[in-house]
Design a protein around this motif. Structure first.
Motif, PDB file in Angstrom:
ATOM      1  N   LEU A  72       0.827  -1.213   0.000  1.00  0.00           N
ATOM      2  CA  LEU A  72       0.000   0.000   0.000  1.00  0.00           C
ATOM      3  C   LEU A  72       0.858   1.259   0.000  1.00  0.00           C
ATOM      4  O   LEU A  72       0.548   2.239  -0.692  1.00  0.00           O
ATOM      5  CB  LEU A  72      -0.936  -0.004   1.214  1.00  0.00           C
ATOM      6  N   ILE A  73       1.939   1.253   0.779  1.00  0.00           N
ATOM      7  CA  ILE A  73       2.845   2.411   0.800  1.00  0.00           C
ATOM      8  C   ILE A  73       3.464   2.624  -0.581  1.00  0.00           C
ATOM      9  O   ILE A  73       3.508   3.756  -1.093  1.00  0.00           O
ATOM     10  CB  ILE A  73       3.951   2.210   1.860  1.00  0.00           C
ATOM     11  N   ARG A  74       3.929   1.553  -1.190  1.00  0.00           N
ATOM     12  CA  ARG A  74       4.542   1.655  -2.527  1.00  0.00           C
ATOM     13  C   ARG A  74       3.530   2.212  -3.535  1.00  0.00           C
ATOM     14  O   ARG A  74       3.861   3.062  -4.370  1.00  0.00           O
ATOM     15  CB  ARG A  74       5.059   0.293  -2.957  1.00  0.00           C
TER      16      ARG A  74
ATOM     17  N   ARG B 131       0.922   4.176  -2.866  1.00  0.00           N
ATOM     18  CA  ARG B 131       0.701   5.611  -2.587  1.00  0.00           C
ATOM     19  C   ARG B 131       1.866   6.444  -3.098  1.00  0.00           C
ATOM     20  O   ARG B 131       1.683   7.529  -3.666  1.00  0.00           O
ATOM     21  CB  ARG B 131       0.536   5.844  -1.077  1.00  0.00           C
ATOM     22  N   TRP B 132       3.066   5.963  -2.906  1.00  0.00           N
ATOM     23  CA  TRP B 132       4.262   6.716  -3.306  1.00  0.00           C
ATOM     24  C   TRP B 132       4.332   6.851  -4.830  1.00  0.00           C
ATOM     25  O   TRP B 132       4.708   7.892  -5.367  1.00  0.00           O
ATOM     26  CB  TRP B 132       5.520   6.031  -2.780  1.00  0.00           C
ATOM     27  N   LYS B 133       3.940   5.784  -5.546  1.00  0.00           N
ATOM     28  CA  LYS B 133       3.938   5.845  -7.011  1.00  0.00           C
ATOM     29  C   LYS B 133       2.887   6.826  -7.519  1.00  0.00           C
ATOM     30  O   LYS B 133       3.093   7.519  -8.529  1.00  0.00           O
ATOM     31  CB  LYS B 133       3.671   4.455  -7.594  1.00  0.00           C
ATOM     32  N   LYS B 134       1.741   6.906  -6.831  1.00  0.00           N
ATOM     33  CA  LYS B 134       0.691   7.830  -7.243  1.00  0.00           C
ATOM     34  C   LYS B 134       1.100   9.281  -7.036  1.00  0.00           C
ATOM     35  O   LYS B 134       0.637  10.176  -7.737  1.00  0.00           O
ATOM     36  CB  LYS B 134      -0.603   7.547  -6.453  1.00  0.00           C
ATOM     37  N   TYR B 135       1.942   9.518  -6.026  1.00  0.00           N
ATOM     38  CA  TYR B 135       2.347  10.897  -5.709  1.00  0.00           C
ATOM     39  C   TYR B 135       3.858  10.901  -5.489  1.00  0.00           C
ATOM     40  O   TYR B 135       4.345  10.950  -4.362  1.00  0.00           O
ATOM     41  CB  TYR B 135       1.616  11.369  -4.457  1.00  0.00           C
ATOM     42  N   PRO B 136       4.632  10.883  -6.583  1.00  0.00           N
ATOM     43  CA  PRO B 136       6.090  10.770  -6.460  1.00  0.00           C
ATOM     44  C   PRO B 136       6.760  12.002  -5.861  1.00  0.00           C
ATOM     45  O   PRO B 136       7.965  11.960  -5.574  1.00  0.00           O
ATOM     46  CB  PRO B 136       6.543  10.548  -7.910  1.00  0.00           C
ATOM     47  N   ASP B 137       6.013  13.098  -5.655  1.00  0.00           N
ATOM     48  CA  ASP B 137       6.594  14.279  -4.997  1.00  0.00           C
ATOM     49  C   ASP B 137       6.837  14.044  -3.509  1.00  0.00           C
ATOM     50  O   ASP B 137       7.507  14.854  -2.854  1.00  0.00           O
ATOM     51  CB  ASP B 137       5.681  15.497  -5.172  1.00  0.00           C
ATOM     52  N   ILE B 138       6.292  12.977  -2.953  1.00  0.00           N
ATOM     53  CA  ILE B 138       6.549  12.658  -1.544  1.00  0.00           C
ATOM     54  C   ILE B 138       8.044  12.438  -1.349  1.00  0.00           C
ATOM     55  O   ILE B 138       8.672  11.663  -2.065  1.00  0.00           O
ATOM     56  CB  ILE B 138       5.760  11.405  -1.120  1.00  0.00           C
ATOM     57  N   GLU B 139       8.617  13.151  -0.380  1.00  0.00           N
ATOM     58  CA  GLU B 139      10.062  13.107  -0.162  1.00  0.00           C
ATOM     59  C   GLU B 139      10.475  11.946   0.745  1.00  0.00           C
ATOM     60  O   GLU B 139      11.582  11.407   0.609  1.00  0.00           O
ATOM     61  CB  GLU B 139      10.526  14.436   0.441  1.00  0.00           C
ATOM     62  N   CYS B 140       9.638  11.601   1.697  1.00  0.00           N
ATOM     63  CA  CYS B 140       9.932  10.475   2.594  1.00  0.00           C
ATOM     64  C   CYS B 140       8.626   9.973   3.179  1.00  0.00           C
ATOM     65  O   CYS B 140       7.609  10.680   3.168  1.00  0.00           O
ATOM     66  CB  CYS B 140      10.910  10.885   3.701  1.00  0.00           C
ATOM     67  N   PHE B 141       8.652   8.745   3.666  1.00  0.00           N
ATOM     68  CA  PHE B 141       7.451   8.118   4.219  1.00  0.00           C
ATOM     69  C   PHE B 141       7.722   7.713   5.661  1.00  0.00           C
ATOM     70  O   PHE B 141       8.650   6.958   5.937  1.00  0.00           O
ATOM     71  CB  PHE B 141       7.063   6.878   3.408  1.00  0.00           C
TER      72      PHE B 141
END
Length: 366
Positions: free
Chosen positions: A297-299, A301-311
């Motif tokens: 699920l994290i992967r 979400r991160w692919k949908k919004y690649p501007d995320i700098e860290c999780f």
């Protein structure tokens, strides 16, 4: 004098932090019907025997007696919150929350004689999951606001004490985002982590029944990409309890009892007679499955919004699953924090202080 408090009404436990108090209060979110107890030896702590009668116009049944938290944990008639429950409208959640606030009002006092009435006023910071925030934050605020009364019955040290709670204001924010606000600010609500405060941060906040994925950009919650899932650690705990009973005939009376064993790394259970059994393989199997699902699920979400700098992976579930999530994540770097399950409640306290005029600082938008 009005007290300012943060209160995390979790599906597994209620946590309260009062401004100026030296210690947080944690009470498992489990209740059972109360009755006259046959006490052979009094417990050594009030938190081990919360026996209360609660009067509140916000409860469907007012003036009822309850065993709360640890005292209810072993009771055959106890109840824990389920996936169909909504903490914003649940009577059980409110019973535990009011018990925690009443205890917090007395915790740092020298207990006077029984029969006394304590009056306390609160401004409360609290939160809801992403998916229920929009629809229920007003109802949650209204449900908490007002006057409630909690009488302690057989509770050691508090027997005969009654607390009249008046909640003047409730500040409701989003779970996970409040934890990030705590990480980004100091006790004076000034920014002490520019990377978090000014960055675009993804959060995976793992609870008992829900897992939230808010995205916070410069301390503002992203309305488009923030989401939540209606699952948490509880379903896996229930499966562990069922499998342990099927394999070994040993029944954990509650999820709270099981998670306490896991937290203390006590995987050996007593079988009838003198034999013992190791439940670690069962725990490993289910926690590995939970971790893999969360990492997927994290992967996503991160692919949908690649501007995320860290999780950041936060919450009580993050503490329990940390090693399993790290294994499942492989080369994907995720961030964890110590005392992860307490981050939200400290964030709620800071947000309540901020909104009540304690200080001016950049708090995440509700």
């Amino acid at each position: 004098m009005i007290k300012i408090a943060g209160m995390d009404v979790g599906n597994d436990s209620v946590k309260v932090v009062v401004d100026g108090s030296s210690r947080p209060i944690l009470i498992p979110s489990i209740v059972s019907p109360g009755y006259e107890r046959h006490i052979l030896q009094e417990e050594d702590s009030p938190l081990k025997a919360l026996d209360v009668q609660i009067r509140s116009p916000k409860l469907k049944r007012s003036n009822q007696r309850y065993f709360v938290g640890t005292l209810a944990m072993e009771d055959q008639d106890n109840s824990e919150l389920e996936e169909t429950d909504n903490k914003a409208t649940s009577d059980q959640a409110l019973v535990v929350a009011l018990t925690a606030l009443a205890y917090a009002a007395l915790a740092d006092q020298t207990y006077p004689a029984a029969g006394s009435l304590e009056e306390v006023e609160y401004i409360i910071g609290t939160g809801l999951p992403v998916r229920s925030f929009v629809a229920f934050h007003s109802a949650f605020e209204e449900r908490l606001t007002g006057e409630h009364e909690v009488a302690f019955l057989s509770t050691p040290g508090l027997r005969g004490r009654t607390v009249r709670i008046t909640i003047r204001r409730v500040v409701v924010s989003v779970e996970g985002a409040a934890a990030l606000y705590h990480l980004a600010t100091n006790d004076q609500l000034q920014v002490n982590n520019d990377e978090i405060h000014n960055g675009c941060i993804g959060i995976c906040e793992i609870g008992a029944l829900t897992t939230d994925f808010p995205v916070v950009k410069r301390m503002n919650i992203d309305n488009q990409f923030s989401t939540g899932e209606q699952f948490g650690l509880a379903a896996y705990l229930d499966s562990i309890i069922r499998d342990v009973e099927d394999q070994f005939g040993y029944r954990f009376p509650s999820r709270a009892k099981l998670i306490g064993r896991i937290r203390n790394r006590e995987f050996a259970i007593q079988r009838v007679g003198e034999g013992k059994a190791d439940i670690r393989p069962i725990v490993d199997m289910y926690f590995s499955r939970a971790a893999q699902k969360l990492v997927d699920l994290i992967r996503k979400r991160w692919k949908k919004y690649p501007d995320i700098e860290c999780f950041y992976v936060l919450g009580g579930g993050a503490s329990a699953l940390r090693s399993y999530i790290i294994d499942a994540a492989g080369g994907m770097r995720l961030r964890f924090e110590e005392d992860s399950e307490m981050l939200n409640v400290h964030g709620y306290l800071k947000l309540a202080k901020s909104k009540s005029g304690y200080s001016q600082s950049g708090a995440p938008a509700n």
